[in-house]
Design an enzyme around this catalytic site. Structure first.
Site: not given
Ligand SMILES: NC(=O)c1ccc[n+]([C@@H]2O[C@H](COP(=O)([O-])OP(=O)(O)OC[C@H]3O[C@@H](n4cnc5c(N)ncnc54)[C@H](O)[C@@H]3O)[C@@H](O)[C@H]2O)c1
Ligand SMILES: [Zn+2]
Length: 415
Positions: A152, A174, A216, A258, A268, A272, A276, A279, A283, A296
């Site tokens: 939990r 999130k 972003e 942020k 949100e 918040r 978006n 997006h 999206h 993305h």
């Molecule tokens: N929680 C939130 O508020 C929020 C906001 C935006 C995005 N997201 C989520 O985040 C995800 C996308 O995140 P992302 O763009 O970081 O993608 P990711 O986590 O898939 O990382 C992208 C790639 O980079 C590699 N990588 C990571 N750090 C590295 C480094 N320092 N050196 C070399 N390679 C590295 C990873 O292994 C992966 O292959 C999506 O699932 C999206 O939905 C969440």
């Molecule tokens: Zn985004």
């Protein structure tokens, strides 16, 4: 060495700190930056410091009384940063357990959550044991969700290693996973105890991921801070070269914006939503591409430009606003174009976003650089804009009938 200074030389030549507080300068000579996220009892700090990864172990004592730490990471990140993190944790007296996952969005599933929970139970993790999310947004979202539901709720700390994660996904609480019928469909709001950012980790990030993250960063300038936008206009060549000073400023300012927005509206319900911006179309494009081809941030880059164009068409902002956004997005190396075919199905894809209320798409529109408004958009207005952009043959689908584009099967709810 001056005996009045807090840093002194030992007989063996080591430099040691003997002051009351921690020294504020890093190994790279850059001051540690702290951005507070103010959420009452769930408040925490974002700490930004080049070289921070080597000191992670020393920073966790405030968040856990248990020696057990689970490090959730992916294979790409583990190959570069796991050893150093383990060393730092062991030196600080912790008993770390690495949980190494396959990289990429396809790992963000309930199945992976089950595997993380299995590992925690097998290693007898307790209520006070802490999880460390070492990686990009995929790892951060998974780790946060696992932490939210194991016993939990156990504490977790974000150590983001991509630009997207450092400026966006690690902050705000999130967490969650994808479902076969929709991206981010399952999850929880669950805040980390801290976000520890080491910008040096960005040096190994693939260039494409770096540039996507810049979309972003640009978004924050548009929604909240014209001065920051002007800084980005001036420093984009240096940012593309990963120059340390502008990179640190860009991450810090993005986190501040942020943090402010999240503090005003954690779940949100209202403000918040401005996060978006870019997006709604972004999206839709990601979903139309079946989450392959466009990553993305690349889709968001297109969204930033096209939504400004639409805002301008609706008379919400002047043409110069759209032009400044377009120019910066282009200079960052991002695309801003949507193919004619995509335009035809865009409205349908926009209909499936979670920003839809009563059939109307709730959009975020710039009125000037640094200020946006939240307004619904009608299908007729969007259709007229499509028509104006591409002339005949670009009528949007109704969003009810086609079933041809992947949006029906994929993503219903997204961030
Ligand atoms: N929680 C939130 O508020 C929020 C906001 C935006 C995005 N997201 C989520 O985040 C995800 C996308 O995140 P992302 O763009 O970081 O993608 P990711 O986590 O898939 O990382 C992208 C790639 O980079 C590699 N990588 C990571 N750090 C590295 C480094 N320092 N050196 C070399 N390679 C590295 C990873 O292994 C992966 O292959 C999506 O699932 C999206 O939905 C969440
Ligand atoms: Zn985004």
């Amino acid at each position: 060495m001056n005996p009045g200074l807090p840093i002194q030389k030992e007989s063996d030549g080591r430099l040691v700190y003997r002051g009351q507080e921690r020294p504020s300068l890093s190994i790279a000579g850059v001051a540690e930056q702290i951005v507070p996220v103010t959420l009452g009892q769930r408040s925490y700090d974002i700490i930004l410091h080049p070289g921070l990864l080597a000191t992670v172990g020393d920073r966790l004592s405030a968040f856990t009384t248990s020696p057990k730490i689970g490090i959730v990471t992916d294979r790409h990140v583990a190959s570069r940063y796991l050893q150093g993190t383990l060393r730092s944790l062991c030196k600080a007296g912790y008993d770390p357990t690495p949980i190494i996952l396959p990289p990429g969005e396809r790992t963000k599933t309930l199945g992976t959550i089950a595997k993380i929970l299995d590992a925690l139970a097998r290693h007898k993790f307790e209520r006070q044991s802490l999880l460390l999310a070492l990686g990009g947004g995929v790892i951060g979202d998974l780790t946060g969700f696992a932490a939210a539901i194991y016993q939990r709720g156990i504490p977790f700390v974000q150590v983001p290693t991509t630009l997207v994660a450092q400026v966006d996904s690690s902050v705000g609480g999130k967490t969650g996973v994808d479902h076969r019928l929709g991206k981010n469909l399952i999850g929880a709001f669950y805040q980390p105890r801290a976000v520890l950012i080491d910008p040096l980790t960005l040096r190994t990030l693939p260039r494409r991921e770096w540039i996507a993250g810049l979309a972003e960063v640009i978004k924050y300038g548009i929604i909240a801070d014209e001065e920051f936008f002007a800084f980005l206009e001036q420093e984009i060549p240096a940012l593309l070269k990963l120059d340390e000073e502008p990179v640190i400023h860009a991450i810090k300012r993005s986190c501040e914006i942020k943090a402010q927005v999240v503090a005003a509206d954690e779940r949100e319900s209202d403000r918040r939503r401005i996060l978006n911006y870019g997006h709604t179309i972004g999206h839709a494009l990601e979903s139309l591409a079946g989450y392959r081809g466009l990553i993305h941030g690349e889709a968001v880059g297109i969204g930033l430009v096209q939504e400004a164009d639409l805002a301008c068409y609706m008379g919400l902002c002047g043409r110069e606003v759209g032009e400044r956004i377009r120019s910066l997005v282009q200079r960052a190396g991002l695309s801003e174009q949507v193919s004619q075919a995509s335009f035809a199905s865009l409205w349908g894809a926009m209909q499936h976003d979670k920003k839809v209320v009563g059939g109307r798409v709730i959009g975020v529109w710039p009125v000037r650089i640094g200020e946006v408004v939240i307004r619904p958009i009608e299908q007729q207005v969007c259709a007229a804009w499509f028509q104006c952009k591409h002339g005949r043959g670009s009528r949007p689908s109704s969003g009810r009938q086609p079933g041809k584009h992947p949006v029906r099967r994929k993503a219903r709810a997204r961030r």
